[in-house]
Design an enzyme around this catalytic site. Sequence first.
Site, PDB file in Angstrom:
ATOM      1  N   SER A  74       2.898  -6.500  -3.055  1.00 55.27           N
ATOM      2  CA  SER A  74       1.799  -5.472  -2.596  1.00 55.27           C
ATOM      3  C   SER A  74       1.374  -5.444  -1.053  1.00 55.27           C
ATOM      4  O   SER A  74       0.674  -4.417  -0.681  1.00 55.27           O
ATOM      5  CB  SER A  74       0.722  -5.324  -3.706  1.00 55.27           C
ATOM      6  OG  SER A  74       1.030  -5.078  -5.076  1.00 55.27           O
ATOM      7  N   LYS A  77       2.215  -2.331   0.647  1.00 56.27           N
ATOM      8  CA  LYS A  77       1.531  -0.887   0.402  1.00 56.27           C
ATOM      9  C   LYS A  77       0.663  -0.646   1.672  1.00 56.27           C
ATOM     10  O   LYS A  77       0.266   0.323   1.823  1.00 56.27           O
ATOM     11  CB  LYS A  77       0.396  -1.214  -0.702  1.00 56.27           C
ATOM     12  CG  LYS A  77       1.232  -1.530  -2.213  1.00 56.27           C
ATOM     13  CD  LYS A  77       0.581  -1.806  -3.328  1.00 56.27           C
ATOM     14  CE  LYS A  77       1.277  -1.950  -4.565  1.00 56.27           C
ATOM     15  NZ  LYS A  77       0.328  -2.672  -5.906  1.00 56.27           N
ATOM     16  N   TYR A 201       9.580   2.314  -5.104  1.00 54.47           N
ATOM     17  CA  TYR A 201       8.474   1.344  -5.135  1.00 54.47           C
ATOM     18  C   TYR A 201       9.078  -0.183  -5.485  1.00 54.47           C
ATOM     19  O   TYR A 201       8.535  -1.077  -4.561  1.00 54.47           O
ATOM     20  CB  TYR A 201       7.554   1.850  -6.302  1.00 54.47           C
ATOM     21  CG  TYR A 201       6.248   0.742  -6.750  1.00 54.47           C
ATOM     22  CD1 TYR A 201       5.230   0.790  -5.683  1.00 54.47           C
ATOM     23  CD2 TYR A 201       6.396  -0.154  -7.540  1.00 54.47           C
ATOM     24  CE1 TYR A 201       4.191  -0.160  -5.975  1.00 54.47           C
ATOM     25  CE2 TYR A 201       5.450  -1.077  -8.067  1.00 54.47           C
ATOM     26  CZ  TYR A 201       4.228  -1.075  -7.342  1.00 54.47           C
ATOM     27  OH  TYR A 201       3.336  -1.777  -7.715  1.00 54.47           O
ATOM     28  N   TYR A 249      -7.854  -5.733  -5.152  1.00 58.51           N
ATOM     29  CA  TYR A 249      -8.180  -5.144  -6.349  1.00 58.51           C
ATOM     30  C   TYR A 249      -9.604  -5.561  -6.967  1.00 58.51           C
ATOM     31  O   TYR A 249     -10.432  -5.501  -6.196  1.00 58.51           O
ATOM     32  CB  TYR A 249      -7.124  -5.880  -7.350  1.00 58.51           C
ATOM     33  CG  TYR A 249      -5.737  -5.682  -6.810  1.00 58.51           C
ATOM     34  CD1 TYR A 249      -5.093  -4.255  -6.640  1.00 58.51           C
ATOM     35  CD2 TYR A 249      -5.008  -6.774  -6.547  1.00 58.51           C
ATOM     36  CE1 TYR A 249      -3.865  -4.253  -5.887  1.00 58.51           C
ATOM     37  CE2 TYR A 249      -3.741  -6.591  -5.699  1.00 58.51           C
ATOM     38  CZ  TYR A 249      -3.279  -5.256  -5.860  1.00 58.51           C
ATOM     39  OH  TYR A 249      -2.132  -4.959  -5.053  1.00 58.51           O
ATOM     40  N   VAL A 267       1.201 -10.185  -5.385  1.00 63.73           N
ATOM     41  CA  VAL A 267       1.501 -11.277  -6.329  1.00 63.73           C
ATOM     42  C   VAL A 267       2.753 -12.305  -5.773  1.00 63.73           C
ATOM     43  O   VAL A 267       2.770 -13.264  -6.734  1.00 63.73           O
ATOM     44  CB  VAL A 267       1.834 -10.602  -7.716  1.00 63.73           C
ATOM     45  CG1 VAL A 267       0.836 -10.027  -8.293  1.00 63.73           C
ATOM     46  CG2 VAL A 267       2.970  -9.613  -7.428  1.00 63.73           C
TER      47      VAL A 267
HETATM   48  N1  GLN Z   1       5.551  -5.187  -7.695  1.00 64.55           N
HETATM   49  C1  GLN Z   1       4.525  -5.623  -8.058  1.00 64.55           C
HETATM   50  C2  GLN Z   1       3.704  -4.723  -9.143  1.00 64.55           C
HETATM   51  O1  GLN Z   1       4.071  -3.620  -9.496  1.00 64.55           O
HETATM   52  C3  GLN Z   1       3.308  -5.392  -6.861  1.00 64.55           C
HETATM   53  C4  GLN Z   1       1.822  -5.904  -7.652  1.00 64.55           C
HETATM   54  C5  GLN Z   1       1.180  -6.801  -6.593  1.00 64.55           C
HETATM   55  O2  GLN Z   1       1.699  -7.473  -5.777  1.00 64.55           O
HETATM   56  N2  GLN Z   1      -0.114  -7.278  -6.744  1.00 64.55           N
HETATM   57  O3  GLN Z   1       3.502  -5.236 -10.315  1.00 64.55           O
END
Ligand code: GLN
Length: 313
Positions: A74, A77, A201, A249, A267
């Site tokens: 993420s 992003k 994505y 988050y 993650v």
């Molecule tokens: N690719 C992961 C997902 O969509 C990214 C989530 C993350 O890094 N928080 O679950």
Amino acid sequence: MRPSQAGATELPNLDAILPRLNDQMRDDDIWGEVADYIPELARIDPRQFAIAVVLADGTLHSAGDADTPFSVQSVTKVFTLAIALGRIGDQLWTRVGREPSGRAFNSIVQLEQEQGRPRNPFINAGAIVTTDAVLGNRQPREALAEIVQFVRTAAGTDDIHINNKVAASETTFGHRNFALAHFLASCDNLTNRPEMTLGTYFHHCALEMTTVQLAMAGRFLVDAPGLPRLVTPRRIRRLNALMLTCGHYDGSGDFAYRVGIPGKSGVGGGILAIVPGVASIAVWSPGLNRYGNSLKGTEALASLARQMSWSIF
Ligand code: GLN
């Protein structure tokens, strides 16, 4: 005062602080849990830690496993949001909000309550919409090439690649993200087929970078005269505001409280954090806390921010 004098207050010296922080992190044997909903990530050894800092003068300081590539997830992003805003500007905000969600990154319930308009561009639903905007009416291959090029330019190296095995692993087990994407489509908030947007994505989330590369890539968010500028100062301020309020988050408030600077987690255990005007910091440790953010990474950032007086508050 000269450092040799008894009782002298030493100026914070990163080349002393970072190795000490690395040792401290390894001394304590609580590493958190690796993300296990993506099988390729479940295999990673959690006992790894790295930190890298690029200062406004361009100098790079690092410690630990800072040249080991990891799955950025993420954290990408931030880059896709910068690209989406470059492509469609404020139009993006008709499709995505700018408020913290107070929910897990992959939560489904809020999306239905709010008629398919995700709270912010960093929760999964919002990042899927943002990816859809980056995709536009192009093929995923073209959009991914633009994303990879943006990150390479930001980091100043071409040695950054997508790990297709990780993307495939997430595609096979990404049931929640498919649920989110199809719900978005049912609310007319995707312009491409859910599979196309999700494919894009999953692949940008599967970018691999080292901790040093990630700190280098964050330089464009520092807004310092000596560092590369890829977007306007106004956009930098706005990206940092979103990172501070939404980048962790439902752990964003806790991160702001403990660390006090904008940050974006993934993650894979990476966090990119920005001290506006002063530094770009990347940390990596694959074990996660209960919010899905790097456990040691957060601890290390809290300690570094305290030692350097880097909280923006
Ligand atoms: N690719 C992961 C997902 O969509 C990214 C989530 C993350 O890094 N928080 O679950």
